[in-house]
Design an enzyme around this catalytic site. Structure first.
Site, PDB file in Angstrom:
ATOM      1  N   ASP A  44       0.836  -1.269  -0.042  1.00 40.58           N
ATOM      2  CA  ASP A  44      -0.024  -0.035   0.037  1.00 40.58           C
ATOM      3  C   ASP A  44       0.933   1.299  -0.010  1.00 40.58           C
ATOM      4  O   ASP A  44       1.988   1.132   0.573  1.00 40.58           O
ATOM      5  CB  ASP A  44      -0.981   0.067   1.042  1.00 40.58           C
ATOM      6  CG  ASP A  44      -2.029   1.003   1.020  1.00 40.58           C
ATOM      7  OD1 ASP A  44      -3.305   0.335   0.742  1.00 40.58           O
ATOM      8  OD2 ASP A  44      -1.940   2.146   0.974  1.00 40.58           O
ATOM      9  N   ASP A  70       4.060   2.675  -4.431  1.00 35.74           N
ATOM     10  CA  ASP A  70       3.308   3.597  -5.041  1.00 35.74           C
ATOM     11  C   ASP A  70       3.164   2.976  -6.449  1.00 35.74           C
ATOM     12  O   ASP A  70       4.043   2.878  -7.191  1.00 35.74           O
ATOM     13  CB  ASP A  70       4.005   5.023  -5.222  1.00 35.74           C
ATOM     14  CG  ASP A  70       3.197   5.953  -5.934  1.00 35.74           C
ATOM     15  OD1 ASP A  70       2.065   5.624  -6.808  1.00 35.74           O
ATOM     16  OD2 ASP A  70       3.677   7.249  -5.999  1.00 35.74           O
ATOM     17  N   VAL A  71       2.056   2.517  -6.507  1.00 42.21           N
ATOM     18  CA  VAL A  71       1.684   2.008  -8.067  1.00 42.21           C
ATOM     19  C   VAL A  71       1.772   2.647  -9.047  1.00 42.21           C
ATOM     20  O   VAL A  71       1.633   2.158 -10.325  1.00 42.21           O
ATOM     21  CB  VAL A  71       0.079   1.133  -7.974  1.00 42.21           C
ATOM     22  CG1 VAL A  71       0.284  -0.076  -6.976  1.00 42.21           C
ATOM     23  CG2 VAL A  71      -0.848   1.884  -7.904  1.00 42.21           C
ATOM     24  N   TYR A 186     -14.056   7.908 -11.861  1.00 43.65           N
ATOM     25  CA  TYR A 186     -14.211   6.579 -11.600  1.00 43.65           C
ATOM     26  C   TYR A 186     -14.931   5.416 -12.619  1.00 43.65           C
ATOM     27  O   TYR A 186     -14.325   4.360 -12.723  1.00 43.65           O
ATOM     28  CB  TYR A 186     -15.268   6.513 -10.174  1.00 43.65           C
ATOM     29  CG  TYR A 186     -15.172   5.230  -9.504  1.00 43.65           C
ATOM     30  CD1 TYR A 186     -14.090   4.992  -8.698  1.00 43.65           C
ATOM     31  CD2 TYR A 186     -16.329   4.401  -9.234  1.00 43.65           C
ATOM     32  CE1 TYR A 186     -13.838   3.907  -8.007  1.00 43.65           C
ATOM     33  CE2 TYR A 186     -16.183   3.262  -8.681  1.00 43.65           C
ATOM     34  CZ  TYR A 186     -14.749   3.012  -7.893  1.00 43.65           C
ATOM     35  OH  TYR A 186     -14.797   1.881  -7.193  1.00 43.65           O
ATOM     36  N   LYS A 190     -12.654   2.280 -14.332  1.00 37.85           N
ATOM     37  CA  LYS A 190     -13.164   0.757 -14.019  1.00 37.85           C
ATOM     38  C   LYS A 190     -13.561   0.397 -15.061  1.00 37.85           C
ATOM     39  O   LYS A 190     -13.391  -1.169 -15.399  1.00 37.85           O
ATOM     40  CB  LYS A 190     -14.280   1.088 -12.964  1.00 37.85           C
ATOM     41  CG  LYS A 190     -14.046   1.460 -11.570  1.00 37.85           C
ATOM     42  CD  LYS A 190     -12.716   0.550 -10.948  1.00 37.85           C
ATOM     43  CE  LYS A 190     -12.064   0.723  -9.650  1.00 37.85           C
ATOM     44  NZ  LYS A 190     -11.048   0.048  -9.034  1.00 37.85           N
TER      45      LYS A 190
HETATM   46  N1  LIG Z   1     -15.487  -0.217  -1.382  1.00 35.52           N
HETATM   47  C1  LIG Z   1     -16.488  -0.411  -2.350  1.00 35.52           C
HETATM   48  O1  LIG Z   1     -17.707  -0.056  -1.821  1.00 35.52           O
HETATM   49  C2  LIG Z   1     -16.097  -0.663  -3.651  1.00 35.52           C
HETATM   50  C3  LIG Z   1     -17.231  -0.830  -4.343  1.00 35.52           C
HETATM   51  C4  LIG Z   1     -16.817  -1.257  -5.807  1.00 35.52           C
HETATM   52  C5  LIG Z   1     -15.231  -1.317  -6.129  1.00 35.52           C
HETATM   53  N2  LIG Z   1     -14.537  -1.047  -5.165  1.00 35.52           N
HETATM   54  C6  LIG Z   1     -13.110  -1.144  -5.658  1.00 35.52           C
HETATM   55  O2  LIG Z   1     -12.484  -2.006  -4.776  1.00 35.52           O
HETATM   56  C7  LIG Z   1     -10.738  -1.779  -4.722  1.00 35.52           C
HETATM   57  C8  LIG Z   1     -10.791  -1.259  -3.105  1.00 35.52           C
HETATM   58  O3  LIG Z   1     -11.606  -0.729  -2.529  1.00 35.52           O
HETATM   59  P1  LIG Z   1     -11.602  -0.130  -1.092  1.00 35.52           P
HETATM   60  O4  LIG Z   1     -12.847  -0.007  -0.519  1.00 35.52           O
HETATM   61  O5  LIG Z   1     -10.825  -1.000  -0.226  1.00 35.52           O
HETATM   62  O6  LIG Z   1     -10.703   1.363  -1.516  1.00 35.52           O
HETATM   63  P2  LIG Z   1      -9.948   1.909  -0.201  1.00 35.52           P
HETATM   64  O7  LIG Z   1      -9.965   3.546  -0.694  1.00 35.52           O
HETATM   65  O8  LIG Z   1     -10.526   1.781   1.103  1.00 35.52           O
HETATM   66  O9  LIG Z   1      -8.548   1.517  -0.289  1.00 35.52           O
HETATM   67  C9  LIG Z   1      -7.699   2.034  -1.426  1.00 35.52           C
HETATM   68  C10 LIG Z   1      -6.129   1.717  -0.997  1.00 35.52           C
HETATM   69  O10 LIG Z   1      -5.386   2.086  -1.943  1.00 35.52           O
HETATM   70  C11 LIG Z   1      -4.338   2.646  -1.804  1.00 35.52           C
HETATM   71  N3  LIG Z   1      -3.684   3.462  -2.719  1.00 35.52           N
HETATM   72  C12 LIG Z   1      -4.119   4.761  -3.083  1.00 35.52           C
HETATM   73  N4  LIG Z   1      -3.251   5.190  -4.166  1.00 35.52           N
HETATM   74  C13 LIG Z   1      -2.155   4.327  -4.078  1.00 35.52           C
HETATM   75  C14 LIG Z   1      -0.975   4.023  -4.762  1.00 35.52           C
HETATM   76  N5  LIG Z   1      -0.577   5.042  -5.609  1.00 35.52           N
HETATM   77  N6  LIG Z   1      -0.047   3.049  -4.639  1.00 35.52           N
HETATM   78  C15 LIG Z   1      -0.508   2.040  -3.623  1.00 35.52           C
HETATM   79  N7  LIG Z   1      -1.695   2.079  -3.030  1.00 35.52           N
HETATM   80  C16 LIG Z   1      -2.357   3.245  -3.136  1.00 35.52           C
HETATM   81  C17 LIG Z   1      -4.800   3.603  -0.372  1.00 35.52           C
HETATM   82  O11 LIG Z   1      -3.641   3.996   0.501  1.00 35.52           O
HETATM   83  C18 LIG Z   1      -5.777   2.562   0.126  1.00 35.52           C
HETATM   84  O12 LIG Z   1      -5.508   2.135   1.218  1.00 35.52           O
HETATM   85  C19 LIG Z   1     -10.795  -0.602  -5.307  1.00 35.52           C
HETATM   86  O13 LIG Z   1     -10.322  -0.705  -6.800  1.00 35.52           O
HETATM   87  C20 LIG Z   1     -12.147  -0.001  -5.528  1.00 35.52           C
HETATM   88  O14 LIG Z   1     -12.387   0.874  -6.613  1.00 35.52           O
HETATM   89  C21 LIG Z   1     -14.772  -0.730  -3.899  1.00 35.52           C
END
Ligand SMILES: NC(=O)c1ccc[n+]([C@@H]2O[C@H](COP(=O)([O-])OP(=O)(O)OC[C@H]3O[C@@H](n4cnc5c(N)ncnc54)[C@H](O)[C@@H]3O)[C@@H](O)[C@H]2O)c1
Length: 275
Positions: A44, A70-71, A186, A190
């Site tokens: 992360d 950092d991805v 978004y 996606k």
């Molecule tokens: N939570 C939901 O309801 C939901 C619904 C549909 C899809 N998603 C997708 O599921 C996945 C996970 O969602 P989530 O709720 O855990 O999101 P979140 O926002 O809680 O977590 C995202 C994580 O990505 C990390 N991150 C951000 N930029 C980064 C970078 N440059 N390098 C490395 N890490 C980085 C952040 O630090 C964070 O810990 C995401 O792709 C999101 O789009 C989530």
């Protein structure tokens, strides 16, 4: 004699990297993979939070490591894969979960007109392209190197229902008239995740590297009653997902249980996109 169906979900001896592992779902995915027996590298941008989560899993008796990544940075994604190889000797699974995903839970309700399309900042759009699309490109590019050497590998990209359908912005309006919007990037990023998934699956035909997408619907995380109710009317099952309800689908895609699936998208959305 075929293997037991339960055995096909067993990840013992396999190493999985989860990006965005400190996030809401990233933590869940890491726990589920660890419970299934995998060595899990929690990666992360927040190295501290990833380490905290990895330590929690270690205390539960699982084999985990954390790495700050950092991805959007190729050197950083290469180092992430390198550290997984040093720790465990292989990279069998990559879960691309890191993303920018604005939340509408109680802790982060945006302000009036937040994310309005007409004034949406170019810089925010470009930043999201970097994280949500370039991020999965770079993490995958780094992970396929050991996967090709091993002769096997699995990549699971986390998409969203908004990659399939446009956001119904009405669910983000408040009864007091405050308007907020799910931002344009978004849906676009996606949808791109699904295109990337099909590209990579097809590209690695014959290489025993499977690439699939998981499409979650909205996951409940202390959203207020108004948002919860507005969201829930749009789902056939009449509610948001519980935090752990993506884990079985994710494990299915990561494991041999999905051995005949590639280039596909598994939708777990309570029926949101079915009507
Ligand atoms: N939570 C939901 O309801 C939901 C619904 C549909 C899809 N998603 C997708 O599921 C996945 C996970 O969602 P989530 O709720 O855990 O999101 P979140 O926002 O809680 O977590 C995202 C994580 O990505 C990390 N991150 C951000 N930029 C980064 C970078 N440059 N390098 C490395 N890490 C980085 C952040 O630090 C964070 O810990 C995401 O792709 C999101 O789009 C989530």
């Amino acid at each position: 004699m075929t293997d037991s169906i339960i055995k096909k979900f067993d990840m013992t001896g396999k190493t999985a990297i989860v990006t965005g592992a400190a996030g809401l779902l990233g933590r869940q995915f890491s726990l589920a993979l660890a419970q299934a027996g995998a060595n899990v590298v929690l990666a992360d941008l927040s190295g501290d939070l990833a380490a905290e989560s990895a330590d929690e899993l270690k205390e539960m008796g699982f084999r985990t490591n954390s790495v700050e990544v950092d991805v959007t940075d190729p050197d950083s994604t290469k180092a992430m894969v390198g550290q997984a190889l040093v720790a465990y000797g292989s990279v069998d699974v990559l879960v691309n979960s890191a993303a920018l995903d604005p939340k509408f839970d109680s802790a982060s309700l945006p302000t009036q007109d937040a994310n309005e399309f007409e004034s949406y900042p170019l810089q925010s759009w470009q930043q999201a392209m970097d994280v949500n699309l370039t991020g999965i490109f770079l993490a995958s590019q780094a992970a396929v190197i050991p996967m090709l050497q091993q002769g096997q590998g699995v990549i699971v990209n986390i998409a969203s229902t908004y990659g399939l359908v446009g956001p119904d912005q009405r669910i983000y309006e408040r009864p007091d008239g405050t308007r907020q919007f799910k931002p344009v990037y978004y849906s676009v990023t996606k949808a791109g995740v699904l295109g990337f998934t099909r590209y990579l699956a097809a590209y690695y035909a014959g290489k025993n590297i499977r690439v699939n997408a998981l499409t979650p619907g909205g996951v409940y995380n202390d959203h207020d009653a108004i948002f919860n109710a507005q969201y829930s009317t749009r789902a056939i099952l009449g509610r948001m997902a519980n935090l752990d309800e993506m884990n079985a689908a994710m494990l299915f895609l990561c494991s041999d249980a999905s051995s005949y699936m590639t280039g596909s998208n598994l939708v777990v959305d309570g029926g949101w996109t079915a009507w």
